[in-house]
Write a protein that holds these residues in place. Structure first.
Motif, PDB file in Angstrom:
ATOM      1  N   VAL A   1     -12.412   1.523  82.068  1.00 45.18           N
ATOM      2  CA  VAL A   1     -12.688   1.207  80.666  1.00 45.18           C
ATOM      3  C   VAL A   1     -14.046   0.546  80.452  1.00 45.18           C
ATOM      4  O   VAL A   1     -14.515   0.475  79.326  1.00 45.18           O
ATOM      5  CB  VAL A   1     -11.582   0.295  80.072  1.00 45.18           C
ATOM      6  CG1 VAL A   1     -10.263   1.022  80.029  1.00 45.18           C
ATOM      7  CG2 VAL A   1     -11.469  -0.996  80.840  1.00 45.18           C
ATOM      8  N   GLU A   2     -14.681   0.065  81.493  1.00 41.65           N
ATOM      9  CA  GLU A   2     -15.962  -0.631  81.372  1.00 41.65           C
ATOM     10  C   GLU A   2     -16.990   0.009  82.289  1.00 41.65           C
ATOM     11  O   GLU A   2     -16.713   0.256  83.462  1.00 41.65           O
ATOM     12  CB  GLU A   2     -15.792  -2.103  81.740  1.00 41.65           C
ATOM     13  CG  GLU A   2     -17.027  -2.937  81.577  1.00 41.65           C
ATOM     14  CD  GLU A   2     -17.443  -3.121  80.129  1.00 41.65           C
ATOM     15  OE1 GLU A   2     -18.653  -3.047  79.859  1.00 41.65           O
ATOM     16  OE2 GLU A   2     -16.558  -3.332  79.279  1.00 41.65           O
ATOM     17  N   ASN A   3     -18.173   0.268  81.773  1.00 43.86           N
ATOM     18  CA  ASN A   3     -19.250   0.835  82.563  1.00 43.86           C
ATOM     19  C   ASN A   3     -19.904  -0.292  83.367  1.00 43.86           C
ATOM     20  O   ASN A   3     -20.531  -1.180  82.793  1.00 43.86           O
ATOM     21  CB  ASN A   3     -20.274   1.509  81.646  1.00 43.86           C
ATOM     22  CG  ASN A   3     -21.377   2.186  82.407  1.00 43.86           C
ATOM     23  OD1 ASN A   3     -21.609   1.918  83.572  1.00 43.86           O
ATOM     24  ND2 ASN A   3     -22.078   3.069  81.728  1.00 43.86           N
ATOM     25  N   MET A   4     -19.743  -0.276  84.674  1.00 43.62           N
ATOM     26  CA  MET A   4     -20.266  -1.343  85.528  1.00 43.62           C
ATOM     27  C   MET A   4     -21.793  -1.405  85.481  1.00 43.62           C
ATOM     28  O   MET A   4     -22.377  -2.476  85.594  1.00 43.62           O
ATOM     29  CB  MET A   4     -19.799  -1.167  86.974  1.00 43.62           C
ATOM     30  CG  MET A   4     -18.339  -1.417  87.161  1.00 43.62           C
ATOM     31  SD  MET A   4     -17.942  -3.105  86.726  1.00 43.62           S
ATOM     32  CE  MET A   4     -16.237  -2.968  86.359  1.00 43.62           C
ATOM     33  N   ASP A   5     -22.434  -0.266  85.312  1.00 39.47           N
ATOM     34  CA  ASP A   5     -23.895  -0.247  85.220  1.00 39.47           C
ATOM     35  C   ASP A   5     -24.355  -1.043  84.006  1.00 39.47           C
ATOM     36  O   ASP A   5     -25.306  -1.819  84.072  1.00 39.47           O
ATOM     37  CB  ASP A   5     -24.379   1.191  85.130  1.00 39.47           C
ATOM     38  CG  ASP A   5     -25.706   1.414  85.812  1.00 39.47           C
ATOM     39  OD1 ASP A   5     -26.079   0.583  86.659  1.00 39.47           O
ATOM     40  OD2 ASP A   5     -26.357   2.413  85.498  1.00 39.47           O
ATOM     41  N   THR A   6     -23.669  -0.868  82.902  1.00 36.89           N
ATOM     42  CA  THR A   6     -23.997  -1.605  81.688  1.00 36.89           C
ATOM     43  C   THR A   6     -23.660  -3.080  81.854  1.00 36.89           C
ATOM     44  O   THR A   6     -24.418  -3.956  81.447  1.00 36.89           O
ATOM     45  CB  THR A   6     -23.221  -1.036  80.486  1.00 36.89           C
ATOM     46  OG1 THR A   6     -23.541   0.337  80.344  1.00 36.89           O
ATOM     47  CG2 THR A   6     -23.552  -1.770  79.211  1.00 36.89           C
ATOM     48  N   MET A   7     -22.525  -3.345  82.460  1.00 41.59           N
ATOM     49  CA  MET A   7     -22.058  -4.718  82.620  1.00 41.59           C
ATOM     50  C   MET A   7     -22.990  -5.541  83.517  1.00 41.59           C
ATOM     51  O   MET A   7     -23.291  -6.695  83.218  1.00 41.59           O
ATOM     52  CB  MET A   7     -20.644  -4.707  83.201  1.00 41.59           C
ATOM     53  CG  MET A   7     -20.003  -6.054  83.344  1.00 41.59           C
ATOM     54  SD  MET A   7     -18.423  -5.871  84.168  1.00 41.59           S
ATOM     55  CE  MET A   7     -17.330  -6.395  82.894  1.00 41.59           C
TER      56      MET A   7
END
Length: 59
Positions: free
Chosen positions: A19-25
């Motif tokens: 559910v979460e883009n690690m690259d963005t995070m």
């Protein structure tokens, strides 16, 4: 330069990655780290703001 993350990918980590883009995070932190490294390299100092670094074990 290359970045990597190490550690066990538990069930919670796998669920979060759906559910979460690690690259963005984490991208902002990597960019800040690169900027600090660049500033330290250009100024000739050996310490690059250690207060902003987070060890992998803390993640």
């Amino acid at each position: 330069m290359s970045w990597r993350m190490e550690g066990e990918n538990t069930l919670m980590g796998k669920a979060l990655s759906l559910v979460e883009n690690m690259d963005t995070m984490l991208g902002r932190d990597f960019e800040k780290g690169l900027a600090n490294l660049d500033a330290a390299a250009r100024s000739g100092t050996q310490s690059a703001r250690a207060d902003t670094a987070m060890p992998a074990s803390a993640l």
